[in-house]
Design a protein around this motif. Structure first.
Motif, PDB file in Angstrom:
ATOM      1  N   VAL A 135     -13.391 -42.258 -28.355  1.00  0.00           N
ATOM      2  CA  VAL A 135     -13.130 -42.593 -30.351  1.00  0.00           C
ATOM      3  C   VAL A 135     -14.579 -41.702 -30.862  1.00  0.00           C
ATOM      4  CG1 VAL A 135     -14.305 -44.514 -31.467  1.00  0.00           C
ATOM      5  CG2 VAL A 135     -12.346 -44.485 -30.405  1.00  0.00           C
ATOM      6  N   ALA A 136     -15.414 -41.219 -29.117  1.00  0.00           N
ATOM      7  CA  ALA A 136     -16.188 -40.369 -29.223  1.00  0.00           C
ATOM      8  C   ALA A 136     -15.872 -38.355 -30.041  1.00  0.00           C
ATOM      9  CB  ALA A 136     -17.650 -40.829 -28.619  1.00  0.00           C
ATOM     10  N   LYS A 137     -14.869 -38.451 -29.278  1.00  0.00           N
ATOM     11  CA  LYS A 137     -14.179 -36.961 -29.256  1.00  0.00           C
ATOM     12  C   LYS A 137     -13.166 -37.412 -30.719  1.00  0.00           C
ATOM     13  CE  LYS A 137     -13.975 -35.917 -24.162  1.00  0.00           C
ATOM     14  NZ  LYS A 137     -15.333 -36.603 -23.964  1.00  0.00           N
ATOM     15  N   LEU A 138     -12.452 -38.340 -30.635  1.00  0.00           N
ATOM     16  CA  LEU A 138     -11.626 -38.768 -31.787  1.00  0.00           C
ATOM     17  C   LEU A 138     -12.666 -38.129 -32.750  1.00  0.00           C
ATOM     18  CD1 LEU A 138      -9.227 -40.507 -31.129  1.00  0.00           C
ATOM     19  CD2 LEU A 138      -9.024 -38.454 -31.739  1.00  0.00           C
TER      20      LEU A 138
ATOM     21  N   VAL B 244     -18.474 -28.363 -26.020  1.00  0.00           N
ATOM     22  CA  VAL B 244     -18.796 -26.520 -25.633  1.00  0.00           C
ATOM     23  C   VAL B 244     -19.527 -25.744 -25.380  1.00  0.00           C
ATOM     24  CG1 VAL B 244     -19.274 -24.174 -27.333  1.00  0.00           C
ATOM     25  CG2 VAL B 244     -18.092 -26.639 -28.777  1.00  0.00           C
ATOM     26  N   GLN B 245     -20.289 -26.501 -24.479  1.00  0.00           N
ATOM     27  CA  GLN B 245     -21.577 -26.102 -23.351  1.00  0.00           C
ATOM     28  C   GLN B 245     -20.417 -25.924 -22.107  1.00  0.00           C
ATOM     29  OE1 GLN B 245     -24.544 -28.261 -23.864  1.00  0.00           O
ATOM     30  NE2 GLN B 245     -26.045 -26.778 -25.318  1.00  0.00           N
ATOM     31  N   MET B 246     -19.870 -26.983 -22.193  1.00  0.00           N
ATOM     32  CA  MET B 246     -19.107 -26.946 -20.515  1.00  0.00           C
ATOM     33  C   MET B 246     -17.846 -25.435 -19.810  1.00  0.00           C
ATOM     34  SD  MET B 246     -18.324 -30.732 -19.507  1.00  0.00           S
ATOM     35  CE  MET B 246     -18.083 -30.570 -18.420  1.00  0.00           C
ATOM     36  N   GLY B 247     -17.450 -24.695 -22.067  1.00  0.00           N
ATOM     37  CA  GLY B 247     -16.783 -23.970 -21.685  1.00  0.00           C
ATOM     38  C   GLY B 247     -15.191 -24.152 -22.843  1.00  0.00           C
ATOM     39  N   PHE B 248     -15.228 -25.094 -23.003  1.00  0.00           N
ATOM     40  CA  PHE B 248     -13.682 -25.517 -23.615  1.00  0.00           C
ATOM     41  C   PHE B 248     -14.256 -25.642 -25.471  1.00  0.00           C
ATOM     42  CE2 PHE B 248     -14.022 -28.965 -20.385  1.00  0.00           C
ATOM     43  CZ  PHE B 248     -13.073 -28.474 -19.566  1.00  0.00           C
ATOM     44  N   PRO B 249     -13.100 -24.902 -26.087  1.00  0.00           N
ATOM     45  CA  PRO B 249     -13.223 -24.267 -27.440  1.00  0.00           C
ATOM     46  C   PRO B 249     -13.253 -26.152 -28.277  1.00  0.00           C
ATOM     47  CG  PRO B 249     -10.944 -24.464 -26.375  1.00  0.00           C
ATOM     48  CD  PRO B 249     -11.783 -24.424 -25.548  1.00  0.00           C
ATOM     49  N   ASP B 250     -14.123 -25.779 -28.989  1.00  0.00           N
ATOM     50  CA  ASP B 250     -14.386 -27.342 -30.103  1.00  0.00           C
ATOM     51  C   ASP B 250     -12.767 -27.526 -30.676  1.00  0.00           C
ATOM     52  OD1 ASP B 250     -13.886 -25.210 -31.730  1.00  0.00           O
ATOM     53  OD2 ASP B 250     -15.168 -25.786 -33.086  1.00  0.00           O
ATOM     54  N   HIS B 251     -11.933 -26.887 -30.566  1.00  0.00           N
ATOM     55  CA  HIS B 251     -10.740 -27.564 -31.666  1.00  0.00           C
ATOM     56  C   HIS B 251     -10.075 -28.236 -30.086  1.00  0.00           C
ATOM     57  CE1 HIS B 251      -9.238 -23.338 -29.671  1.00  0.00           C
ATOM     58  NE2 HIS B 251      -8.096 -24.724 -29.346  1.00  0.00           N
ATOM     59  N   SER B 252     -10.833 -28.086 -29.180  1.00  0.00           N
ATOM     60  CA  SER B 252      -9.973 -28.698 -27.761  1.00  0.00           C
ATOM     61  C   SER B 252     -10.410 -30.256 -28.219  1.00  0.00           C
ATOM     62  CB  SER B 252     -10.527 -28.269 -26.199  1.00  0.00           C
ATOM     63  OG  SER B 252     -10.960 -28.241 -26.048  1.00  0.00           O
ATOM     64  N   VAL B 253     -11.367 -30.855 -28.731  1.00  0.00           N
ATOM     65  CA  VAL B 253     -12.614 -32.219 -28.532  1.00  0.00           C
ATOM     66  C   VAL B 253     -11.121 -33.014 -28.731  1.00  0.00           C
ATOM     67  CG1 VAL B 253     -13.812 -33.724 -28.954  1.00  0.00           C
ATOM     68  CG2 VAL B 253     -14.252 -30.932 -28.949  1.00  0.00           C
ATOM     69  N   GLN B 254     -10.889 -33.324 -29.902  1.00  0.00           N
ATOM     70  CA  GLN B 254      -9.817 -34.077 -31.044  1.00  0.00           C
ATOM     71  C   GLN B 254      -8.374 -34.131 -29.379  1.00  0.00           C
ATOM     72  OE1 GLN B 254     -10.109 -33.446 -34.529  1.00  0.00           O
ATOM     73  NE2 GLN B 254     -10.568 -34.548 -35.252  1.00  0.00           N
ATOM     74  N   VAL B 255      -7.909 -32.822 -28.675  1.00  0.00           N
ATOM     75  CA  VAL B 255      -6.778 -33.681 -28.011  1.00  0.00           C
ATOM     76  C   VAL B 255      -7.250 -34.182 -27.219  1.00  0.00           C
ATOM     77  CG1 VAL B 255      -5.459 -31.476 -26.460  1.00  0.00           C
ATOM     78  CG2 VAL B 255      -6.436 -30.772 -29.112  1.00  0.00           C
ATOM     79  N   MET B 256      -8.505 -33.372 -26.681  1.00  0.00           N
ATOM     80  CA  MET B 256      -8.765 -34.345 -25.087  1.00  0.00           C
ATOM     81  C   MET B 256      -8.879 -36.085 -25.267  1.00  0.00           C
ATOM     82  SD  MET B 256     -11.755 -32.780 -23.455  1.00  0.00           S
ATOM     83  CE  MET B 256     -11.696 -30.695 -22.967  1.00  0.00           C
ATOM     84  N   GLY B 257      -9.805 -36.566 -26.845  1.00  0.00           N
ATOM     85  CA  GLY B 257      -9.524 -37.746 -26.517  1.00  0.00           C
ATOM     86  C   GLY B 257      -8.751 -38.436 -27.154  1.00  0.00           C
ATOM     87  N   ALA B 258      -7.373 -37.657 -27.716  1.00  0.00           N
ATOM     88  CA  ALA B 258      -6.540 -38.400 -28.035  1.00  0.00           C
ATOM     89  C   ALA B 258      -5.506 -38.915 -26.398  1.00  0.00           C
ATOM     90  CB  ALA B 258      -5.482 -37.147 -29.188  1.00  0.00           C
TER      91      ALA B 258
ATOM     92  N   ARG C 176     -20.323 -30.833 -28.997  1.00  0.00           N
ATOM     93  CA  ARG C 176     -21.645 -29.396 -27.701  1.00  0.00           C
ATOM     94  C   ARG C 176     -21.715 -29.755 -26.524  1.00  0.00           C
ATOM     95  NH1 ARG C 176     -25.296 -30.824 -31.517  1.00  0.00           N
ATOM     96  NH2 ARG C 176     -26.384 -32.741 -30.569  1.00  0.00           N
ATOM     97  N   GLY C 177     -21.435 -30.633 -26.353  1.00  0.00           N
ATOM     98  CA  GLY C 177     -21.352 -31.103 -24.947  1.00  0.00           C
ATOM     99  C   GLY C 177     -19.941 -30.558 -24.586  1.00  0.00           C
TER     100      GLY C 177
END
Length: 146
Positions: A45-48, A59-73, A56-57
Motif C-alpha cells: 500500500v505504501a508503494k501504491l 530510487v536510492q536503491m537504483g530503481f526508477p521512480d515510476h517502478s514503485v507502483q508496479v512493485m506495489g501492485a 526515495r528509498g
C-alpha cells in the motif's frame, strides 16, 4: 481384556493429542501468516500510494521512480493470493519471487548481511512457515521428518 482397554485408551489419547497438536499448529500458522501478510500489505500500500519516503528509498536503491507502483501492485497481487486459502501456495510463490528480487537489490548495494540482505529471506521463511503450519495439504506434500 485389560490390554484391549489400554490400547483403546492409548489410541483415544493419541487421537485427541494429535487433534490438539494440529489445531495449535494451525493457529500458530495463522498468526505467522497474518504477521507476514500485514507487513507485506503495508509495504504494498505504501508503494501504491507513492509515500515519499518509500519512493526515495526505492530510487536510492537504483530503481526508477515510476517502478514503485508496479512493485506495489505485484506485491499486493501476491498478498491477495496468499490470503485466499485455495490460492495461498501460489501467493507464497509470487511473494517469494518478489522477495528474491529484494535480496538481489540489497546484495547489489552491498547492504549488511544479517540486517538487510537476509531480511527478505526471514520474511519468506515466516510466510512459508505459516502456510506449512496451517495447510495439511502442504504438510502432506512436503512430509518433513518422515
Amino acid at each position: 481384556m485389560t490390554a484391549i482397554a489400554n490400547n483403546e485408551t492409548a489410541a483415544t489419547t493419541a487421537t485427541s493429542s494429535s487433534w490438539f497438536e494440529r489445531r495449535s499448529a494451525a493457529r500458530t500458522g495463522v498468526v505467522l501468516s497474518v504477521l507476514a501478510g500485514l507487513f507485506l500489505l503495508f509495504d504494498s500500500v505504501a508503494k501504491l500510494l507513492r509515500v515519499p519516503a518509500v519512493v526515495r528509498g526505492t530510487v536510492q536503491m537504483g530503481f526508477p521512480d515510476h517502478s514503485v507502483q508496479v512493485m506495489g501492485a505485484l506485491l499486493l497481487f501476491g498478498v491477495v493470493l496468499y490470503t485466499i486459502p485455495r490460492t495461498a501456495a501460489l501467493g507464497a510463490l509470487v511473494i517469494t519471487g518478489y522477495l528474491g528480487g529484494a535480496v538481489c537489490a540489497n546484495l547489489r548495494l552491498d547492504m549488511p548481511l544479517l540486517g538487510f540482505q537476509l531480511f527478505p529471506v526471514y520474511l519468506a521463511v515466516l510466510l512459508w512457515g505459516g502456510l506449512y503450519l496451517r495447510s495439511a495439504a502442504l504438510r502432506e506434500l512436503v512430509r518433513v521428518g518422515r
